[in-house]
Design an enzyme around this catalytic site. Structure first.
Site, PDB file in Angstrom:
ATOM      1  N   SER A 143       0.836  -1.191   0.000  1.00 27.13           N
ATOM      2  CA  SER A 143       0.000   0.000   0.000  1.00 27.13           C
ATOM      3  C   SER A 143       0.879   1.253   0.000  1.00 27.13           C
ATOM      4  O   SER A 143       1.776   1.372  -0.830  1.00 27.13           O
ATOM      5  CB  SER A 143      -0.950  -0.046   1.207  1.00 27.13           C
ATOM      6  OG  SER A 143      -1.928   0.957   1.156  1.00 27.13           O
ATOM      7  N   ASP A 201      -7.794  -4.841  -6.662  1.00 29.22           N
ATOM      8  CA  ASP A 201      -7.251  -3.903  -5.664  1.00 29.22           C
ATOM      9  C   ASP A 201      -7.401  -2.466  -6.172  1.00 29.22           C
ATOM     10  O   ASP A 201      -6.880  -2.102  -7.234  1.00 29.22           O
ATOM     11  CB  ASP A 201      -5.777  -4.246  -5.419  1.00 29.22           C
ATOM     12  CG  ASP A 201      -5.149  -3.439  -4.292  1.00 29.22           C
ATOM     13  OD1 ASP A 201      -5.754  -2.436  -3.853  1.00 29.22           O
ATOM     14  OD2 ASP A 201      -4.051  -3.818  -3.857  1.00 29.22           O
TER      15      ASP A 201
END
Length: 273
Positions: A143, A201
């Site tokens: 991330s 994602d």
């Protein structure tokens, strides 16, 4: 192919085993210092340094964290990520002004640049201290941590080549820089940068193009968890369409579920078992 029981400190180059273990190291960055120290020791890393800095408003993050673990043959710096909700505004805001890139090359996302700047001196000092035996150096993160790992690699390569990383592996990394810096990075990190994206994602799909872009070396995990070296155009679009909701940031959406580090690890482990 069986899941390896320990990190291989000696080999270099790309492998799914290394991708799996650097994903484990990225996941470990979310743990507390005692857990990091304990696990690093079990993996054969005798030295650990923790890096943490605090932010002040207007940043939505309370701090930036990373750790560096060093053995006789290998050093890994893993940057901690964050929940997508905490950086949603950064990721979605098309008006966020870019910041000059490392070594004066291109531009990077202002928020990511400031987050790295707060912790980079400590990381650089730790590498200079611990790299006493010519050990290989690896950066990893999930991330936001993936963006910081990529930018740290860029800064080392463009500003202090003697500490340049031997490899950078990221998981669910957002778009981080402009095309000029991406081109320089792709040249300097050819066969050393690997950017994993798990199906739907949402984070790697932001911030919006064309201001920000991705570096190369995509490794796409499809809806069955299989690794591809590129996203198939037609079948990839169909694959990503499964499970999408109107709000990709909704807690139950496929965009958020596929971002969880545990799902990256499960997919990679499936490819090794």
């Amino acid at each position: 192919m069986a899941v390896p029981i320990a990190i291989d400190h000696l080999t270099d180059g790309y492998s799914l085993e290394r991708a799996y273990w650097l994903a484990q190291a990225a996941d470990l960055a979310y743990k507390d210092e005692a857990a990091i120290d304990r696990q690093a020791g079990e993996w054969g890393f005798g030295e650990v340094r923790h890096h943490k800095t605090s932010f002040t408003p207007p940043f939505p993050l309370e701090d930036t964290q990373a750790y560096t673990m060093a053995g006789d043959d290998m050093i890994v710096t893993a940057f901690r990520g964050t929940e997508p909700a905490q950086i949603k505004d950064w990721l979605s805001d098309v008006d966020t002004l870019p910041s000059p890139g490392p070594g004066g090359t291109g531009f990077v996302h202002y928020g990511f640049a400031r987050a790295l700047e707060s912790i980079f001196p400590a990381v650089k000092d730790a590498l200079a201290e611990l790299r006493t035996n010519g050990q290989s150096v690896w950066f990893t993160g999930h991330s936001l941590g993936g963006a910081l790992a990529m930018l740290a690699g860029a800064r080392m390569y463009l500003e202090d080549p003697r500490l340049a990383a031997d490899g950078v592996y990221t998981y669910g990394q957002p778009r981080t820089c402009d095309r000029l810096l991406a081109a320089a990075y792709n040249k300097g990190f050819k066969d050393r940068m690997y950017r994993f994206v798990n199906n739907n994602d949402i984070v790697p799909q932001l911030p919006p193009e064309p201001v920000y872009t991705h570096v190369e070396a995509l490794r796409y995990l499809d809806s069955q968890g299989r690794v591809h070296e590129a996203m198939p155009l037609v079948s990839g679009l169909t694959d990503r369409a499964r499970g999408l909701t109107a709000d990709a940031f909704a807690p139950a959406s496929d965009g958020i579920r596929d971002h969880f580090m545990r799902n990256y690890l499960a997919a990679l482990e499936k490819n090794l078992s």
